[in-house]
Design a protein around this motif. Structure first.
Motif, PDB file in Angstrom:
ATOM      1  N   SER A   1      71.641  -1.766 -76.877  1.00 63.91           N
ATOM      2  CA  SER A   1      71.922  -3.172 -77.159  1.00 63.91           C
ATOM      3  C   SER A   1      73.268  -3.344 -77.870  1.00 63.91           C
ATOM      4  O   SER A   1      73.857  -4.417 -77.815  1.00 63.91           O
TER       5      SER A   1
ATOM      6  N   THR B   1      76.054  -1.685 -77.198  1.00 64.64           N
ATOM      7  CA  THR B   1      77.222  -1.490 -76.339  1.00 64.64           C
ATOM      8  C   THR B   1      77.756  -2.839 -75.906  1.00 64.64           C
ATOM      9  O   THR B   1      77.015  -3.780 -75.635  1.00 64.64           O
ATOM     10  N   THR B   2      79.057  -2.923 -75.847  1.00 69.34           N
ATOM     11  CA  THR B   2      79.685  -4.180 -75.475  1.00 69.34           C
ATOM     12  C   THR B   2      79.894  -4.223 -73.975  1.00 69.34           C
ATOM     13  O   THR B   2      79.968  -3.198 -73.308  1.00 69.34           O
ATOM     14  N   LYS B   3      79.991  -5.408 -73.469  1.00 65.00           N
ATOM     15  CA  LYS B   3      80.248  -5.581 -72.042  1.00 65.00           C
ATOM     16  C   LYS B   3      81.705  -5.231 -71.769  1.00 65.00           C
ATOM     17  O   LYS B   3      82.606  -5.642 -72.484  1.00 65.00           O
ATOM     18  N   ALA B   4      81.912  -4.450 -70.723  1.00 64.22           N
ATOM     19  CA  ALA B   4      83.270  -4.050 -70.353  1.00 64.22           C
ATOM     20  C   ALA B   4      83.740  -4.919 -69.191  1.00 64.22           C
ATOM     21  O   ALA B   4      82.936  -5.385 -68.385  1.00 64.22           O
ATOM     22  N   PRO B   5      85.026  -5.117 -69.109  1.00 60.83           N
ATOM     23  CA  PRO B   5      85.550  -5.848 -67.958  1.00 60.83           C
ATOM     24  C   PRO B   5      85.269  -5.066 -66.670  1.00 60.83           C
ATOM     25  O   PRO B   5      85.070  -3.852 -66.713  1.00 60.83           O
ATOM     26  N   PRO B   6      85.221  -5.719 -65.549  1.00 61.39           N
ATOM     27  CA  PRO B   6      84.969  -5.026 -64.278  1.00 61.39           C
ATOM     28  C   PRO B   6      85.964  -3.891 -64.058  1.00 61.39           C
ATOM     29  O   PRO B   6      87.154  -4.036 -64.316  1.00 61.39           O
TER      30      PRO B   6
ATOM     31  N   GLN C   1      85.947  -1.049 -65.711  1.00 64.77           N
ATOM     32  CA  GLN C   1      86.070  -0.218 -66.894  1.00 64.77           C
ATOM     33  C   GLN C   1      84.679   0.133 -67.425  1.00 64.77           C
ATOM     34  O   GLN C   1      83.708  -0.558 -67.143  1.00 64.77           O
TER      35      GLN C   1
ATOM     36  N   ARG D   1      80.754   3.321 -76.191  1.00 69.52           N
ATOM     37  CA  ARG D   1      79.523   3.434 -76.967  1.00 69.52           C
ATOM     38  C   ARG D   1      79.908   3.709 -78.410  1.00 69.52           C
ATOM     39  O   ARG D   1      80.766   4.544 -78.693  1.00 69.52           O
TER      40      ARG D   1
ATOM     41  N   ALA E   1      82.189   0.612 -70.662  1.00 72.77           N
ATOM     42  CA  ALA E   1      82.035   0.129 -72.035  1.00 72.77           C
ATOM     43  C   ALA E   1      81.968   1.317 -72.994  1.00 72.77           C
ATOM     44  O   ALA E   1      81.366   2.341 -72.688  1.00 72.77           O
TER      45      ALA E   1
END
Length: 160
Positions: free
Chosen positions: A140, A142-147, A149, A153, A151
């Motif tokens: 939960s 972990t951040t959302k990564a741009p398409p 790439q 940890r 993310a």
């Protein structure tokens, strides 16, 4: 259900000598034929050996023979047969049976003991996922990564 062979009260010396050999043996599981049936192979190019946990029919040799040749029969074992290192390896490594357990030296298992083996294997394979509360928190966090790439940890103190 009754046993196909009498219950052994004590571990025979031949089995006791094979347990450390089985623990030190390096085998690869080639195929899983069923919940208690495995085809294993010793590296690098040895012949594959089929073994069943809970019975000594395909995984037994005479007690005086230490070469462990492959068995070719699935008939019930004569009383002078002892478990081979392949069966012991499957019991110890795949089902995680302790070396002190009486299940290792029985020539046949009853339905309850086979169910216990299957539950032990299932519990060991599932337990780390359920008992690790930090993995849910990490997932939960972990951040959302741009398409395109991945993310990042967060680094935990136990990771280093």
């Amino acid at each position: 259900m009754s046993r196909a062979a009498p219950l052994r009260r004590a571990c025979p010396d031949a089995v006791r000598a094979r347990i450390p050999v089985a623990q030190a043996t390096r085998l690869h599981v080639v195929q899983v034929l069923g919940p208690t049936a495995f085809v294993v192979r010793a590296p690098p190019h040895a012949a594959a050996i089929a073994t069943l946990a809970g019975t000594d029919a395909p995984g037994a040799v005479p007690a005086a023979d230490s070469t462990d040749p492959p068995a070719t029969t699935s008939l019930p074992p004569p009383p002078n047969l002892q478990p081979r290192k392949f069966k012991l390896w499957v019991m110890i490594k795949m089902f995680r049976v302790p070396a002190e357990s009486e299940l290792l030296y029985q020539t046949s298992l009853v339905e309850r003991e086979v169910a216990e083996l299957l539950d032990r294997r299932r519990a060991k394979s599932i337990a780390p996922l359920e008992s690790d509360p930090s993995s849910a928190a990490r997932a939960s966090a972990t951040t959302k990564a741009p398409p395109g790439q991945v993310a990042r940890r967060p680094v935990d103190p136990g990771d280093v």
